[in-house]
Scaffold this active site. Structure first.
Site, PDB file in Angstrom:
ATOM      1  N   GLY A  57       0.835  -1.198   0.000  1.00 23.84           N
ATOM      2  CA  GLY A  57       0.000   0.000   0.000  1.00 23.84           C
ATOM      3  C   GLY A  57       0.864   1.240   0.000  1.00 23.84           C
ATOM      4  O   GLY A  57       2.069   1.169   0.270  1.00 23.84           O
ATOM      5  N   CYS A  84       5.187  -6.272   1.533  1.00 19.90           N
ATOM      6  CA  CYS A  84       5.556  -4.855   1.509  1.00 19.90           C
ATOM      7  C   CYS A  84       4.907  -4.121   2.688  1.00 19.90           C
ATOM      8  O   CYS A  84       5.227  -4.397   3.833  1.00 19.90           O
ATOM      9  CB  CYS A  84       5.194  -4.247   0.154  1.00 19.90           C
ATOM     10  SG  CYS A  84       5.999  -2.676  -0.134  1.00 19.90           S
ATOM     11  N   TYR A  85       3.950  -3.231   2.433  1.00 16.29           N
ATOM     12  CA  TYR A  85       3.277  -2.560   3.558  1.00 16.29           C
ATOM     13  C   TYR A  85       2.681  -3.591   4.512  1.00 16.29           C
ATOM     14  O   TYR A  85       2.693  -3.417   5.734  1.00 16.29           O
ATOM     15  CB  TYR A  85       2.165  -1.637   3.035  1.00 16.29           C
ATOM     16  CG  TYR A  85       1.533  -0.805   4.137  1.00 16.29           C
ATOM     17  CD1 TYR A  85       2.058   0.433   4.469  1.00 16.29           C
ATOM     18  CD2 TYR A  85       0.434  -1.293   4.858  1.00 16.29           C
ATOM     19  CE1 TYR A  85       1.501   1.170   5.500  1.00 16.29           C
ATOM     20  CE2 TYR A  85      -0.118  -0.555   5.888  1.00 16.29           C
ATOM     21  CZ  TYR A  85       0.417   0.678   6.200  1.00 16.29           C
ATOM     22  OH  TYR A  85      -0.128   1.413   7.220  1.00 16.29           O
ATOM     23  N   HIS A 174       7.676  -7.890  -3.809  1.00 18.83           N
ATOM     24  CA  HIS A 174       6.345  -8.262  -4.325  1.00 18.83           C
ATOM     25  C   HIS A 174       6.405  -9.597  -5.070  1.00 18.83           C
ATOM     26  O   HIS A 174       6.794  -9.623  -6.239  1.00 18.83           O
ATOM     27  CB  HIS A 174       5.831  -7.162  -5.258  1.00 18.83           C
ATOM     28  CG  HIS A 174       5.421  -5.930  -4.536  1.00 18.83           C
ATOM     29  ND1 HIS A 174       4.134  -5.701  -4.110  1.00 18.83           N
ATOM     30  CD2 HIS A 174       6.145  -4.866  -4.122  1.00 18.83           C
ATOM     31  CE1 HIS A 174       4.068  -4.539  -3.480  1.00 18.83           C
ATOM     32  NE2 HIS A 174       5.277  -4.014  -3.469  1.00 18.83           N
ATOM     33  N   GLU A 176       3.977 -11.170  -6.231  1.00 18.76           N
ATOM     34  CA  GLU A 176       2.860 -11.290  -7.172  1.00 18.76           C
ATOM     35  C   GLU A 176       3.185 -10.775  -8.572  1.00 18.76           C
ATOM     36  O   GLU A 176       2.434 -11.029  -9.509  1.00 18.76           O
ATOM     37  CB  GLU A 176       1.624 -10.565  -6.609  1.00 18.76           C
ATOM     38  CG  GLU A 176       1.722  -9.043  -6.490  1.00 18.76           C
ATOM     39  CD  GLU A 176       2.374  -8.555  -5.184  1.00 18.76           C
ATOM     40  OE1 GLU A 176       3.223  -9.282  -4.642  1.00 18.76           O
ATOM     41  OE2 GLU A 176       2.057  -7.432  -4.750  1.00 18.76           O
ATOM     42  N   ASP A 232     -17.173 -11.207 -22.683  1.00 19.10           N
ATOM     43  CA  ASP A 232     -17.924 -11.249 -21.426  1.00 19.10           C
ATOM     44  C   ASP A 232     -19.399 -11.532 -21.643  1.00 19.10           C
ATOM     45  O   ASP A 232     -19.990 -12.401 -20.992  1.00 19.10           O
ATOM     46  CB  ASP A 232     -17.761  -9.924 -20.660  1.00 19.10           C
ATOM     47  CG  ASP A 232     -16.307  -9.567 -20.473  1.00 19.10           C
ATOM     48  OD1 ASP A 232     -15.472 -10.481 -20.555  1.00 19.10           O
ATOM     49  OD2 ASP A 232     -16.007  -8.380 -20.270  1.00 19.10           O
ATOM     50  N   LYS A 374     -10.759 -11.563 -16.107  1.00 16.00           N
ATOM     51  CA  LYS A 374     -10.929 -11.766 -17.550  1.00 16.00           C
ATOM     52  C   LYS A 374     -10.364 -13.116 -18.028  1.00 16.00           C
ATOM     53  O   LYS A 374     -10.999 -13.819 -18.810  1.00 16.00           O
ATOM     54  CB  LYS A 374     -10.218 -10.629 -18.291  1.00 16.00           C
ATOM     55  CG  LYS A 374     -10.485 -10.589 -19.774  1.00 16.00           C
ATOM     56  CD  LYS A 374     -11.717  -9.795 -20.037  1.00 16.00           C
ATOM     57  CE  LYS A 374     -12.012  -9.644 -21.502  1.00 16.00           C
ATOM     58  NZ  LYS A 374     -13.154  -8.757 -21.707  1.00 16.00           N
TER      59      LYS A 374
END
Ligand code: XMP
Length: 518
Positions: A57, A84-85, A174, A176, A232, A374
């Site tokens: 964050g 991280c944060y 990170h 991710e 979609d 998606k």
């Protein structure tokens, strides 16, 4: 709701929180993102997560009013991973210390692994120096009781910390993002190895659950769905049809601004192949009539949006109304956001899409894709047997070719553009490049230029080709075709499309350009 294993991600406002969820789900584990402050103890207990991830964050834990994780996170007895944060607030809340530092690390960095722990098992070994992606100023400077240092970086001596006993892990980097090459493996160690998740989140299971949910919600009611031919709405329609059959009617409003053969393909696929009740309303005269003389991009967009609603309502009234409106809303649209900046953002373009349309309608919503990203919608579409031409299709904007024809839109110009666009995409597919590109299309320019063909002078229109790579459409890079490819496409266009005698390639990234021209 079947008993899937759940991971809870508490969001502290990082730009990349969604990527945590995507990595976790790619590993077959269901997870949700909640704002850190929307998660009270009762709600968290009811969700029964097998593990909790605290995101990064923009705030600094050293500031007075900065966010904290709900205390229950650390007393629930489940594993916690702070990123991280998330690492900083966890360390602080558990009795450690965090300080600001003049040694900031942004982008690529390295951690040296000083000790093994369960999170690194089979991924990183003691003594290794591993590439990671960092973005921080603050750093942990004193460990909470029970924690050990697992890894250090130049800017953060406690860049990686662990308490294997309580199963609490903190990483300053990170995992991710793809720039941490082994990040997905570390996250998998967390979800599967440490939290004990089974990886039971599959599209096959989701399909069955979604169908049961739709049946329970709709009962004997009637549903209408605006079909656009995009991924979609197509997946939503087929899924709902599988659940409730002829209680669903799809309405395809054809504004005359679709690409070559697209309308025929929509009708063929959904009516003929899937046996879905489909109303195909050719409203091209109405749309092109009302667009006559309109040159301003925002007026074009608003005109098309308004007519869409009018025509959709008209068709729906002819059906005698419906109880539910189906929409292809996706998870990124419904994740409650933690605002890092507050303030409203500037409208660059007023987007219109079929899913987001009929605000004034008083129907209940059926949104069977609300939990999905998606790429998961695409996977579900394949699971449902929707053809690859639709499931793997590039995004196409609601206003269609109108925003690829700067200046006034006419039927003739739309016809010309369709031919140019078709040749460009044909060549891209033939070269095997379609899936490597986020979006590729042609733009018909409102300029005429002089050329020579055979012995004669031409004075015809110019067009531009655009192809970009992107992960979410928010930023984009130009696709680096080789010159041979571009000149081959240009040659075909000028030879095959009457009225076009010049081809340019748009080499603007986003930002500062946008993907569409209007
Ligand atoms: P821009 O041009 O803003 O486009 O860089 C970003 C992405 O959004 C698509 N786009 C739209 N999609 N309705 C849509 O459904 C719209 O009105 C619209 N305008 C742009 C664009 O094609 C790109 O993928």
């Amino acid at each position: 709701m079947p008993a899937h294993d759940h991971i809870l991600i508490l969001d502290f406002g990082s730009q990349v929180t969604q990527l945590i969820a995507r990595r976790v789900r790619e590993a077959g584990v269901y997870c949700e993102i909640w704002p850190y402050n929307a998660a009270d103890e009762a709600r968290i207990r009811a969700f029964a997560p097998k593990g909790i991830i605290l995101s990064g964050g923009p705030a600094s834990v050293t500031e007075g009013e900065s966010p904290r994780a709900p205390e229950v996170v650390f007393s629930l007895g489940v594993p916690v991973l702070g990123i991280c944060y998330g690492q900083q607030t966890m360390c602080l809340q558990l009795g450690g210390m965090v300080e600001g530092s003049s040694h900031r690390e942004f982008g690529r960095a390295f951690v040296t692994i000083e000790a093994d722990c369960r999170l690194t098992e089979g991924v990183w070994a003691k003594g290794a120096r591993e590439q990671v992606w960092m973005s921080h100023g603050d750093r942990v400077t004193r460990l909470p009781p029970g924690f050990r240092v697992i890894g250090t970086s130049e800017g953060a001596p406690m860049a990686f910390t662990a308490d294997d006993e309580r199963r609490f892990y903190g990483v300053q980097f990170h995992p991710e993002v793809v720039h941490t090459p082994h990040g997905a493996a570390l996250l998998r160690n967390f979800t599967h190895g440490i939290c004990g998740c089974r990886g039971d989140w599959t599209m096959g299971a989701y399909r069955a659950e979604a169908i049961a949910r739709i049946r329970a919600q709709v009962g004997q009611g009637r549903v209408v769905c605006g079909l656009s031919g995009g991924v979609d709405s197509s997946v939503a329609a087929v899924l709902i049809h599988e659940a409730i059959g002829d209680q669903l009617t799809c309405i395809y409003v054809d504004h005359g601004l679709m690409r070559a053969n697209e309308s025929a393909q929509v009708v063929k696929t959904f009516r003929d192949r899937f046996n879905i009740r489909l109303i195909h309303r050719d409203a091209s005269d109405l749309f092109l009539g009302q667009l006559s003389g309109v040159t301003d991009p925002e007026v074009k967009r608003k005109t098309i949006g308004r007519l869409f609603i009018e025509v959709f309502e008209e068709e729906q009234n002819k059906l005698g109304g419906a109880d539910f409106l189906a929409q292809g809303t996706l998870y990124p649209d419904v994740i409650e956001s933690v605002s890092a900046t507050g303030g409203p953002s500037v409208t660059i373009k007023s987007h219109h899409n079929v899913g987001g349309l009929p605000e004034g309608m008083r129907m209940k919503l059926v949104e069977p894709l609300r939990d999905l990203f998606k790429d998961e919608v695409r996977a579900l579409g394949r699971e449902l047997g929707i053809p690859e031409e639709i499931v793997g299709r590039h995004p196409f904007p609601g206003p269609g070719l109108a925003i690829r024809i700067p200046g006034e839109v006419t039927r003739e110009k739309a016809d010309t553009l369709r031919q140019v666009d078709r040749i460009f995409l044909e060549e891209i597919r033939n070269a095997g490049l379609y899936d490597a590109i986020w979006q590729a299309f042609a733009v018909l320019l409102p300029v005429r230029t002089v050329g020579v063909m055979g012995d004669g002078r031409t004075y015809d229109q110019a067009c531009a080709l655009r192809a970009v790579t992107s992960t979410d459409g928010m930023t984009a890079d130009v696709y680096p075709f080789d010159m041979g490819f571009l000149t081959r496409v240009a040659g075909r266009i000028v030879n095959e499309v009457r009225g076009v005698n010049r081809v340019t390639y748009d080499i603007t990234s986003k930002p500062p350009g946008t993907i569409e021209w209007e």
